[in-house]
Scaffold this motif. Structure first.
Motif, short mmCIF file in Angstrom:
data_model
loop_
_atom_site.label_atom_id
_atom_site.label_comp_id
_atom_site.label_asym_id
_atom_site.label_seq_id
_atom_site.Cartn_x
_atom_site.Cartn_y
_atom_site.Cartn_z
N THR A 8 -30.42 15.47 31.55
CA THR A 8 -29.12 16.06 31.25
C THR A 8 -28.63 16.78 32.52
O THR A 8 -29.34 16.80 33.53
N ALA A 14 -32.38 25.19 33.77
CA ALA A 14 -33.69 24.76 33.28
C ALA A 14 -33.98 23.30 33.62
O ALA A 14 -35.03 23.00 34.21
N PRO A 15 -33.06 22.38 33.30
CA PRO A 15 -33.36 20.98 33.66
C PRO A 15 -33.51 20.76 35.16
O PRO A 15 -34.28 19.90 35.59
N LEU A 87 -38.86 15.09 26.83
CA LEU A 87 -39.05 16.52 27.07
C LEU A 87 -38.18 17.40 26.16
O LEU A 87 -38.37 18.60 26.11
N ASP A 88 -37.20 16.82 25.50
CA ASP A 88 -36.29 17.64 24.69
C ASP A 88 -36.07 17.01 23.32
O ASP A 88 -34.98 16.54 23.00
N SER A 132 -33.13 21.53 20.45
CA SER A 132 -33.82 22.78 20.80
C SER A 132 -32.98 23.98 20.42
O SER A 132 -33.51 25.00 19.95
N ARG A 136 -34.30 26.84 17.82
CA ARG A 136 -34.35 28.28 18.18
C ARG A 136 -33.55 29.09 17.18
O ARG A 136 -33.99 30.15 16.72
N TRP A 159 -24.46 26.34 26.71
CA TRP A 159 -25.56 26.59 27.67
C TRP A 159 -25.08 27.22 28.98
O TRP A 159 -25.89 27.80 29.71
N ASN A 185 -29.99 30.87 25.84
CA ASN A 185 -30.60 30.65 27.16
C ASN A 185 -30.11 31.71 28.16
O ASN A 185 -29.17 32.47 27.88
N ASP A 213 -35.58 31.12 28.41
CA ASP A 213 -35.91 30.20 29.53
C ASP A 213 -36.75 30.91 30.59
O ASP A 213 -37.73 30.39 31.06
C1 IPT Z 1 -33.29 23.74 27.53
C2 IPT Z 1 -32.99 25.09 28.12
O1 IPT Z 1 -33.69 26.08 27.41
C3 IPT Z 1 -31.51 25.39 28.05
O2 IPT Z 1 -31.26 26.53 28.82
C4 IPT Z 1 -30.67 24.22 28.56
O3 IPT Z 1 -30.78 24.17 29.97
C5 IPT Z 1 -31.13 22.94 27.93
O4 IPT Z 1 -32.50 22.73 28.12
C6 IPT Z 1 -30.39 21.75 28.50
O5 IPT Z 1 -30.56 20.67 27.66
S1 IPT Z 1 -35.00 23.42 27.86
C7 IPT Z 1 -35.32 21.91 27.06
C8 IPT Z 1 -36.57 21.31 27.61
C9 IPT Z 1 -35.50 22.16 25.61
#
Ligand code: IPT
Length: 269
Positions: A8, A14-15, A87-88, A132, A136, A159, A185, A213
């Motif tokens: 993304t 974070a990414p 990963l997400d 995610s 949360r 975000w 975040n 994060d």
């Molecule tokens: C997630 C981050 O916590 C958030 O800040 C934002 O950057 C998001 O990714 C982007 O998709 S972390 C993810 C591995 C759940």
């Protein structure tokens, strides 16, 4: 000798931190990383990005794009010629993934604020399309409920810092009676801190703020941010290790769930 990464927006902290870690650990294992970045229209362009990587002979792809379980399963189903690691996604879904426990850090932050005496909570969650963000939010709500509390307001941002900035202004307009703010975040929390400062609302005097994060910058916000810390470097490392170990045999694909923990700094009291 080449790994694929579909991610993304790398404008998000974070990414981008995860991508940097993936590149570093892959290079150390003498792999190159081809990166495809997608922004909107996720479902359509995800398959296009995977096809592009396949055309460059990539057969292992790490996917850091928020995906509902059904979408992730469909991607696996339709791409059996390669190995995908996600990963997400929901950590408890069946696809090969390395993700974070979505509940331990959120529980710890509500508990900590409750024990500091807070009873009036506002929630600024991430975008509803992100699994995610939803997990949360659900965990915040469940933990508040376990204390017999409900939030005074709940809104969603997207975000980035701008959405945190406008989100907190909306919260203050609609119902300013909260002493604690949980933010989905750290980038949104950055916008929140800036808006609160401009409005003359003191942090943590009038409002305690908790982010999520713990990206590299978060300790340098003003005030330094209390936040749920994700070891994003470790996520990148585990992802590279696990996808490099994985073979066509399904048993070689073991998922892992990484812990998240609360780090208390100066934005809460
Ligand atoms: C997630 C981050 O916590 C958030 O800040 C934002 O950057 C998001 O990714 C982007 O998709 S972390 C993810 C591995 C759940």
């Amino acid at each position: 000798t080449t790994l694929g990464l579909v991610t993304t927006s790398l404008a998000l902290h974070a990414p981008s931190q995860v991508a940097a870690a993936i590149k570093r650990y892959a290079n150390a294992a003498e792999y190159q990383v081809l990166i495809a970045m997608i922004d909107e229209n996720v479902n359509q362009s995800l398959q296009e990005s995977i096809n592009e990587l396949k055309s460059q002979l990539v057969d292992k792809v790490i996917i850091n794009v928020p995906l509902d379980t059904a979408c992730a399963e469909r991607i696996v189903e339709e791409n059996q010629d390669i190995i995908c690691l996600f990963l997400d996604v929901d950590p408890y879904c069946s696809v090969f993934n390395v993700s974070f426990n979505p509940a331990d850090g959120t529980r710890a932050s509500v508990k900590y604020l409750y024990e500091q005496g807070h009873r009036e909570f506002a929630l600024l969650a991430g975008p509803a399309h992100s699994v995610s963000a939803r997990l949360r939010l659900r965990s915040w709500l469940e933990t508040l409920e376990s204390y017999r509390l409900a939030p005074v307001s709940v809104i969603h941002g997207n975000w980035d810092a701008q959405s945190g900035y406008s989100g907190i202004l909306q919260l203050l307009r609609e119902n300013p009676h909260f002493s604690a703010l949980l933010v989905g975040n750290d980038q949104m929390a950055l916008g929140v801190l800036s808006a609160l400062h401009q409005q003359g609302v003191t942090v943590p005097g009038q409002v305690s703020v908790v982010g999520y994060d713990d990206t590299y910058e978060s300790a340098f916000f003003h005030p330094s941010l209390t936040t749920v810390s994700l070891d994003l470097d470790l996520q990148g490392k585990e992802a590279v290790q696990r996808i490099l170990q994985a073979s066509d045999d399904d048993h070689s694909r073991s998922s892992s769930i990484l812990p998240a923990r609360l780090v208390v700094r100066s934005s809460t009291s």
